[in-house]
Design an enzyme around this catalytic site. Sequence first.
Site, PDB file in Angstrom:
ATOM      1  N   LYS A  51       0.471  -0.959   0.028  1.00 20.64           N
ATOM      2  CA  LYS A  51      -0.011  -0.178   0.028  1.00 20.64           C
ATOM      3  C   LYS A  51       0.792   1.468  -0.024  1.00 20.64           C
ATOM      4  O   LYS A  51       0.149   2.397   0.407  1.00 20.64           O
ATOM      5  CB  LYS A  51      -1.212   0.078   1.080  1.00 20.64           C
ATOM      6  CG  LYS A  51      -1.614  -1.357   1.359  1.00 20.64           C
ATOM      7  CD  LYS A  51      -2.264  -2.070   0.074  1.00 20.64           C
ATOM      8  CE  LYS A  51      -3.157  -1.392  -0.822  1.00 20.64           C
ATOM      9  NZ  LYS A  51      -3.563  -1.962  -2.052  1.00 20.64           N
ATOM     10  N   HIS A 113       6.908  -7.418  -2.738  1.00 21.20           N
ATOM     11  CA  HIS A 113       6.828  -6.668  -1.177  1.00 21.20           C
ATOM     12  C   HIS A 113       7.562  -7.384   0.081  1.00 21.20           C
ATOM     13  O   HIS A 113       7.422  -7.307   1.090  1.00 21.20           O
ATOM     14  CB  HIS A 113       5.112  -7.036  -0.610  1.00 21.20           C
ATOM     15  CG  HIS A 113       4.266  -6.078  -1.455  1.00 21.20           C
ATOM     16  ND1 HIS A 113       4.236  -4.861  -1.769  1.00 21.20           N
ATOM     17  CD2 HIS A 113       2.992  -6.341  -2.082  1.00 21.20           C
ATOM     18  CE1 HIS A 113       3.496  -4.312  -2.467  1.00 21.20           C
ATOM     19  NE2 HIS A 113       2.335  -5.267  -2.665  1.00 21.20           N
ATOM     20  N   SER A 143      -4.881   2.199   4.525  1.00 23.62           N
ATOM     21  CA  SER A 143      -4.859   1.716   2.916  1.00 23.62           C
ATOM     22  C   SER A 143      -4.775   0.068   3.115  1.00 23.62           C
ATOM     23  O   SER A 143      -5.718  -0.329   2.503  1.00 23.62           O
ATOM     24  CB  SER A 143      -3.872   2.245   2.321  1.00 23.62           C
ATOM     25  OG  SER A 143      -3.963   1.638   1.162  1.00 23.62           O
TER      26      SER A 143
HETATM   27  S1  PPS Z   1      -0.437  -2.854  -3.436  1.00 25.20           S
HETATM   28  O1  PPS Z   1      -1.625  -3.829  -3.406  1.00 25.20           O
HETATM   29  O2  PPS Z   1       0.305  -3.173  -2.256  1.00 25.20           O
HETATM   30  O3  PPS Z   1       0.040  -3.066  -4.511  1.00 25.20           O
HETATM   31  O4  PPS Z   1      -0.913  -1.433  -3.382  1.00 25.20           O
HETATM   32  P1  PPS Z   1       0.008   0.040  -3.896  1.00 25.20           P
HETATM   33  O5  PPS Z   1      -0.185   0.080  -5.324  1.00 25.20           O
HETATM   34  O6  PPS Z   1       1.388  -0.209  -3.192  1.00 25.20           O
HETATM   35  O7  PPS Z   1      -0.725   1.255  -3.206  1.00 25.20           O
HETATM   36  C1  PPS Z   1      -2.264   1.595  -3.102  1.00 25.20           C
HETATM   37  C2  PPS Z   1      -2.284   2.849  -2.539  1.00 25.20           C
HETATM   38  O8  PPS Z   1      -1.625   3.852  -3.539  1.00 25.20           O
HETATM   39  C3  PPS Z   1      -2.624   4.686  -3.866  1.00 25.20           C
HETATM   40  N1  PPS Z   1      -2.224   5.259  -5.148  1.00 25.20           N
HETATM   41  C4  PPS Z   1      -2.272   6.576  -5.383  1.00 25.20           C
HETATM   42  N2  PPS Z   1      -2.226   7.402  -4.669  1.00 25.20           N
HETATM   43  C5  PPS Z   1      -2.136   8.703  -5.273  1.00 25.20           C
HETATM   44  N3  PPS Z   1      -1.780   9.059  -6.601  1.00 25.20           N
HETATM   45  C6  PPS Z   1      -1.698   7.990  -7.514  1.00 25.20           C
HETATM   46  N4  PPS Z   1      -1.493   8.181  -8.697  1.00 25.20           N
HETATM   47  C7  PPS Z   1      -1.938   6.663  -6.674  1.00 25.20           C
HETATM   48  N5  PPS Z   1      -1.902   5.123  -7.184  1.00 25.20           N
HETATM   49  C8  PPS Z   1      -2.193   4.565  -6.340  1.00 25.20           C
HETATM   50  C9  PPS Z   1      -3.850   3.967  -3.883  1.00 25.20           C
HETATM   51  O9  PPS Z   1      -4.991   4.777  -4.159  1.00 25.20           O
HETATM   52  C10 PPS Z   1      -3.890   3.470  -2.487  1.00 25.20           C
HETATM   53  O10 PPS Z   1      -3.921   4.261  -1.564  1.00 25.20           O
HETATM   54  P2  PPS Z   1      -5.254   4.547  -0.706  1.00 25.20           P
HETATM   55  O11 PPS Z   1      -4.849   5.389   0.422  1.00 25.20           O
HETATM   56  O12 PPS Z   1      -5.980   3.242  -0.238  1.00 25.20           O
HETATM   57  O13 PPS Z   1      -6.120   5.133  -1.672  1.00 25.20           O
END
Ligand code: PPS
Length: 299
Positions: A51, A113, A143
Amino acid sequence: MSDPDKKLDLRRSELFDFHGVSMIHYVTDNWENIQNFQARPDDILIATYPKAGTTWVSYILDLLHFGQTSPERQTSIPIFKRVPFLEIYIPSMDTGVDLANNLPTSPRLIKTHYPVQFVPKSFWEQNCRIVYMARNAKDSVVSYFHFDHMNMLEPDPGDWSSYLHRFKEGKMVFGSWYDHVNGWWKKKQTYSNLHYMFFEDMVEDTGREIEKLCRFLGLSPSVEEKKQITSGVQFDKMKKNNMTNYSTVPVMDFKMSPFMRKGKVGDWKNHFTVAQSEEFDEGYKKKMKDPTLQFRTVV
Ligand code: PPS
């Protein structure tokens, strides 16, 4: 290859201790093959605690490398196939190792991860470039909580207060957030091909962080291209884009929560009570002793 005739057996998993880290079998069952994975010198590993913005960085790296040369990738291949999740092993689906081995691209972009000590040794031997993205603990746990509701392979998250307790104890898939971010931070001191970046910096100024990434990757895209990428990877665009929003993944229940949920710094304030926040901060101070590793919980 995945077998379309086989029905997916979706079952929430149980946490267990694996070499001192809390894990689930979906990311340990293929351990031997993962450990024997043969990295190539130009492979790029994208490493994160869950996340932290893995998908965001993955998409940026894919656009930087292949956005101009193979634009059709962007509309036909979901990001989790362009950037395979190395350790994932779900029966009747392609394994992360197979997807990575079958990547036709050069460089290959690969996601993990794993805590630093679990990374297959060939990545170090080949001196691969590694991009590590970290996100503050409070927004990470929020998240993760929503993700664990919607991802049907994760352990049952239970209620918020017990979930927060388990996070503090490190009883999460991929273990303790504290160990993860510190372990990778320490690695940076001895392994120079590691770019350590922060979700909060990305939210504050995506263009600036893309510049830094380009310097690390030895890329010099045109001003126009950089502008296009910076705008294309903004949260609202990625949320609408079926190739980046995970809407095509069968193990996720979007009725529970979207994968692209809020994308903000500070959403933790909508979840933590004042007492929970104070208690969290107390424990945080005890565990985060290294003054050189600082996180922001607001921007
Ligand atoms: S995972 O399942 O671990 O691979 O997820 P990961 O991609 O690491 O994290 C998901 C969170 O990143 C946010 N996210 C973004 N935030 C801002 N801008 C952009 N472009 C973006 N892309 C992904 C996504 O919304 C998740 O966070 P939360 O707080 O849940 O919204």
